[in-house]
Scaffold this active site. Structure first.
Site, PDB file in Angstrom:
ATOM      1  N   ASP A  50      -1.990 -15.469 -29.238  1.00  0.00           N
ATOM      2  CA  ASP A  50      -2.100 -14.195 -28.924  1.00  0.00           C
ATOM      3  C   ASP A  50      -3.100 -14.041 -27.691  1.00  0.00           C
ATOM      4  OD1 ASP A  50      -0.121 -13.394 -30.641  1.00  0.00           O
ATOM      5  OD2 ASP A  50      -1.591 -13.134 -32.231  1.00  0.00           O
ATOM      6  N   TYR A  78      -6.310 -22.624 -38.531  1.00  0.00           N
ATOM      7  CA  TYR A  78      -7.352 -21.393 -37.780  1.00  0.00           C
ATOM      8  C   TYR A  78      -8.495 -20.958 -38.775  1.00  0.00           C
ATOM      9  CZ  TYR A  78      -2.586 -20.656 -35.254  1.00  0.00           C
ATOM     10  OH  TYR A  78      -1.488 -21.047 -34.834  1.00  0.00           O
ATOM     11  N   ASP A  92      -3.866  -6.744 -35.177  1.00  0.00           N
ATOM     12  CA  ASP A  92      -5.448  -7.062 -34.565  1.00  0.00           C
ATOM     13  C   ASP A  92      -6.236  -6.109 -33.902  1.00  0.00           C
ATOM     14  OD1 ASP A  92      -4.494  -6.846 -31.902  1.00  0.00           O
ATOM     15  OD2 ASP A  92      -3.850  -8.752 -31.886  1.00  0.00           O
ATOM     16  N   ARG A 184      -2.075 -13.209 -38.218  1.00  0.00           N
ATOM     17  CA  ARG A 184      -2.141 -11.727 -38.066  1.00  0.00           C
ATOM     18  C   ARG A 184      -1.616 -11.032 -39.287  1.00  0.00           C
ATOM     19  NH1 ARG A 184       0.514  -9.493 -33.452  1.00  0.00           N
ATOM     20  NH2 ARG A 184       1.436 -11.441 -33.080  1.00  0.00           N
TER      21      ARG A 184
END
Length: 226
Positions: A50, A78, A92, A184
């Protein structure tokens, strides 16, 4: 990285670059940047990040573009920073607020209790704002046009999910997951489970198969090299 010259002296580069993607740039922006620097016809990325996200983004050049589907089979790791109390339409910090509630009642014990629910083989619903396609169009394109598509949940694997920090209303988690996982969505679902909403405030991909952020190169470093 392999290089060879054509009859027109154009250098052909076959290989994979481990790029540390900066924030506020799309994965396709990085592809275009590398394509411009390298003067290569065939350049692609293996796995979208993203615009908000940073970290490991493998960029394939030349014949290595055929390897992208194999690279995407690898596990990814992550580190995500999550803000409780606010849910957005993109899941987000860049999205529009759709839910807001005081999260002061949430405790670390509650978070410790629900995190195991998001490990193992789980069913996950992708965000409406994603690069997935519906009838030939990207979901984020439809969402920006005001068209909401009810995406189907699909199975993904969360191999590891650890709470790194907890300074409420903020927390940081480390996630090792399979392809197709949306961090997310994990943040959003954690917020819904706690009843206060949540969104990603920062996200970095630290590992992607054999690629590690410790060995990655920045765009200025790449530009200097070329």
């Amino acid at each position: 990285m392999e290089m060879s010259a054509t009859k027109r002296t154009r250098t052909i580069i076959n290989g994979i670059l481990n790029i540390n993607k900066p924030p506020a740039r799309t994965s396709q922006d990085i592809v275009s940047f590398v394509k411009h620097l390298s003067a290569q016809r065939h350049v692609g990325h293996a796995g979208t990040l993203d615009p908000l996200a940073t970290g490991v983004l493998p960029i394939c050049l030349g014949q290595a573009t055929r390897m992208s589907s194999f690279i995407m089979e690898n596990r990814k790791t992550y580190i995500a920073e999550i803000r409780l109390g606010i849910a957005t339409n993109t899941y987000d910090r860049d999205g529009a607020i759709v839910q807001q509630k005081d999260p002061s009642y949430v405790t670390k014990a509650q978070i410790d209790k629900i995190l195991p629910l998001f490990t193992g083989n789980i069913m996950q619903k992708p965000p409406s704002f994603s690069a997935l396609k519906y009838k030939g169009k990207r979901l984020y394109e439809l969402a920006r046009s005001g068209i909401e598509v009810d995406t189907n949940a699909r199975e993904v694997t969360i191999y590891r999910l650890e709470l790194l920090e907890c300074t409420l209303p903020d927390l940081a988690i480390e996630v090792e997951c399979s392809k197709g996982t949306y961090i997310r969505s994990i943040a959003h679902d954690i917020g819904q489970s706690l009843g206060c909403g949540a969104h990603i405030s920062a996200l970095v991909r630290t590992k992607y198969g054999h690629f590690n952020i410790k060995d990655s190169i920045s765009l200025p470093q790449l530009e200097d090299a070329f």
